[in-house]
Design a protein around this motif. Structure first.
Motif, mmCIF file in Angstrom:
data_model
loop_
_atom_site.group_PDB
_atom_site.id
_atom_site.type_symbol
_atom_site.label_atom_id
_atom_site.label_comp_id
_atom_site.label_asym_id
_atom_site.label_seq_id
_atom_site.Cartn_x
_atom_site.Cartn_y
_atom_site.Cartn_z
ATOM 1 N N LEU A 127 13.506 2.226 -8.682
ATOM 2 C CA LEU A 127 12.762 3.485 -8.710
ATOM 3 C C LEU A 127 13.383 4.412 -9.764
ATOM 4 O O LEU A 127 14.603 4.570 -9.806
ATOM 5 C CB LEU A 127 12.849 4.129 -7.318
ATOM 6 C CG LEU A 127 12.198 5.473 -7.066
ATOM 7 C CD1 LEU A 127 10.702 5.431 -7.376
ATOM 8 C CD2 LEU A 127 12.397 5.885 -5.588
ATOM 9 N N SER A 173 6.805 5.358 -19.069
ATOM 10 C CA SER A 173 6.402 5.544 -17.658
ATOM 11 C C SER A 173 5.066 4.872 -17.405
ATOM 12 O O SER A 173 4.829 4.325 -16.324
ATOM 13 C CB SER A 173 6.207 7.020 -17.303
ATOM 14 O OG SER A 173 7.217 7.808 -17.784
ATOM 15 N N ASP A 176 5.218 1.026 -16.887
ATOM 16 C CA ASP A 176 5.810 0.479 -15.653
ATOM 17 C C ASP A 176 5.559 1.464 -14.504
ATOM 18 O O ASP A 176 6.471 2.128 -14.019
ATOM 19 C CB ASP A 176 7.318 0.261 -15.880
ATOM 20 C CG ASP A 176 7.927 -0.612 -14.790
ATOM 21 O OD1 ASP A 176 7.239 -0.881 -13.795
ATOM 22 O OD2 ASP A 176 9.095 -1.020 -14.947
ATOM 23 N N VAL A 177 4.294 1.527 -14.086
ATOM 24 C CA VAL A 177 3.909 2.549 -13.109
ATOM 25 C C VAL A 177 4.463 2.263 -11.713
ATOM 26 O O VAL A 177 4.534 3.152 -10.874
ATOM 27 C CB VAL A 177 2.373 2.739 -13.032
ATOM 28 C CG1 VAL A 177 1.841 3.361 -14.301
ATOM 29 C CG2 VAL A 177 1.672 1.428 -12.755
ATOM 30 N N LYS A 178 4.875 1.026 -11.465
ATOM 31 C CA LYS A 178 5.446 0.706 -10.147
ATOM 32 C C LYS A 178 6.837 1.304 -10.003
ATOM 33 O O LYS A 178 7.235 1.778 -8.952
ATOM 34 C CB LYS A 178 5.534 -0.811 -9.956
ATOM 35 C CG LYS A 178 4.333 -1.383 -9.230
ATOM 36 C CD LYS A 178 4.441 -2.868 -9.079
ATOM 37 C CE LYS A 178 4.806 -3.246 -7.648
ATOM 38 N NZ LYS A 178 4.865 -4.705 -7.498
ATOM 39 N N ARG A 179 7.603 1.261 -11.092
ATOM 40 C CA ARG A 179 8.983 1.753 -11.027
ATOM 41 C C ARG A 179 9.059 3.254 -11.283
ATOM 42 O O ARG A 179 9.859 3.953 -10.675
ATOM 43 C CB ARG A 179 9.853 1.000 -12.050
ATOM 44 C CG ARG A 179 11.270 1.530 -12.126
ATOM 45 C CD ARG A 179 12.175 0.561 -12.830
ATOM 46 N NE ARG A 179 11.890 0.367 -14.235
ATOM 47 C CZ ARG A 179 12.388 1.116 -15.217
ATOM 48 N NH1 ARG A 179 13.176 2.146 -14.946
ATOM 49 N NH2 ARG A 179 12.094 0.854 -16.478
ATOM 50 N N GLU A 199 8.802 10.344 -1.893
ATOM 51 C CA GLU A 199 8.677 9.037 -2.548
ATOM 52 C C GLU A 199 9.762 8.073 -2.056
ATOM 53 O O GLU A 199 9.495 6.903 -1.785
ATOM 54 C CB GLU A 199 8.768 9.223 -4.074
ATOM 55 C CG GLU A 199 8.534 7.963 -4.873
ATOM 56 C CD GLU A 199 7.134 7.353 -4.678
ATOM 57 O OE1 GLU A 199 6.168 8.104 -4.460
ATOM 58 O OE2 GLU A 199 7.039 6.098 -4.738
ATOM 59 N N ARG A 203 9.269 4.506 -0.089
ATOM 60 C CA ARG A 203 9.832 3.213 -0.549
ATOM 61 C C ARG A 203 10.715 2.594 0.534
ATOM 62 O O ARG A 203 10.716 1.392 0.719
ATOM 63 C CB ARG A 203 10.669 3.399 -1.815
ATOM 64 C CG ARG A 203 9.907 4.032 -2.956
ATOM 65 C CD ARG A 203 9.264 2.982 -3.838
ATOM 66 N NE ARG A 203 8.462 3.657 -4.851
ATOM 67 C CZ ARG A 203 8.314 3.218 -6.084
ATOM 68 N NH1 ARG A 203 8.903 2.106 -6.484
ATOM 69 N NH2 ARG A 203 7.557 3.877 -6.937
ATOM 70 N N THR A 206 8.539 0.974 2.977
ATOM 71 C CA THR A 206 7.926 -0.242 2.441
ATOM 72 C C THR A 206 8.924 -1.387 2.503
ATOM 73 O O THR A 206 8.586 -2.508 2.852
ATOM 74 C CB THR A 206 7.488 -0.024 0.969
ATOM 75 O OG1 THR A 206 6.807 1.214 0.895
ATOM 76 C CG2 THR A 206 6.596 -1.139 0.469
#
Ligand code: ADP
Ligand code: TYD
Length: 209
Positions: A127, A173, A176-179, A199, A203, A206
């Motif tokens: 992240l 950014s 790599d929108v997941k990170r 956020e 995570r 998840t």
């Protein structure tokens, strides 16, 4: 969990990292806090060379010095901390090299990418918070910052340079929108912190579910 903070100088990264560290500590979690370049003797020595205004450094030498500092840090601190299950909060990591040396200095992005993967040994954050403010705002914040002092060698690079660095961060950014989580850095500290912990909690859930 490995979390990095990115943004131009004076964007408010260290402030948010400290707030997140306190949040983790108040929950009883072990946290390893790292700043780049730094956190090992060698990396701190390289930091002094890089930030000193005494000598000029070519863009490629700059790339290699930041990368040498990083690889020492990865082997000596980050890998052992990850193995011990600690949470790692890093004030800058490899995205700084892509943004500053790649986009800012204009070095070939493919070459920067290759050096980055050698330096990180493939160890990447799960992240990354990019605290986004423009150069003018960051400059204003740094002027009022305690212990701000004289600008270092990187901070002297000027408006055009930092505009390219910011554009670089926006570009990576999006790749790599997941990170990456892009944070509007203009808001007050508490609102930004709230978004960051939301956020992180998301995570954590998840991972554990
Ligand atoms: P960085 O680590 O990105 O260089 P800092 O966290 O050191 O930035 O913040 C730079 C200055 O801006 C400090 O004086 C800090 O207190 C102030 N600052 C940080 N976040 C905010 C914010 N959201 N609004 C206003 N000032 C801020
Ligand atoms: P620092 O004082 O830690 O900056 P800040 O408090 O704003 O994070 O100085 C680190 C400087 O080095 C900063 O200008 C960003 C730059 N830098 C690079 O150019 N490339 C890199 O790979 C890293 C890690 C930092």
């Amino acid at each position: 969990m490995f979390i990095s903070f990115e943004g131009i100088d004076g964007s408010g990264k260290s402030t948010q990292l400290t707030m997140l560290r306190e949040w983790f500590e108040s929950r009883g979690s072990g946290v390893t806090v790292i700043r780049e370049p730094g956190a090992t003797l060698l990396s701190e020595s390289i930091r002094e060379i890089l930030l000193s205004t005494k000598q000029s450094i070519t863009p490629t030498a700059e790339l290699l010095l930041f990368s040498a500092a990083r690889t020492q840090l990865v082997e000596k601190v980050i890998e052992p901390a990850l193995e011990s299950g600690s949470i790692i909060l890093c004030d800058r990591y490899v995205d700084s090299t892509t943004a500053y040396q790649g986009y800012g200095r204009g070095l070939d992005l493919t070459a920067v990418q290759a050096i980055n993967s050698i330096a990180t040994r493939g160890v990447m954050p799960g992240l990354t918070f990019f605290i986004d403010v423009r150069y003018e705002q960051a400059q204003q914040r740094m002027q009022f910052s305690e212990g701000g002092g004289e600008p270092d060698r990187m901070e002297r690079a000027g408006r055009e340079f930092f505009n390219r660095v910011r554009d670089g961060y926006l570009a990576i950014s999006q790749q790599d929108v997941k990170r990456f989580v892009v944070i509007d850095g203009y808001r007050d500290r508490a609102s930004i912190h709230f978004d960051i912990i939301s956020e992180v909690e998301r995570r954590l859930h998840t991972v554990s579910s």
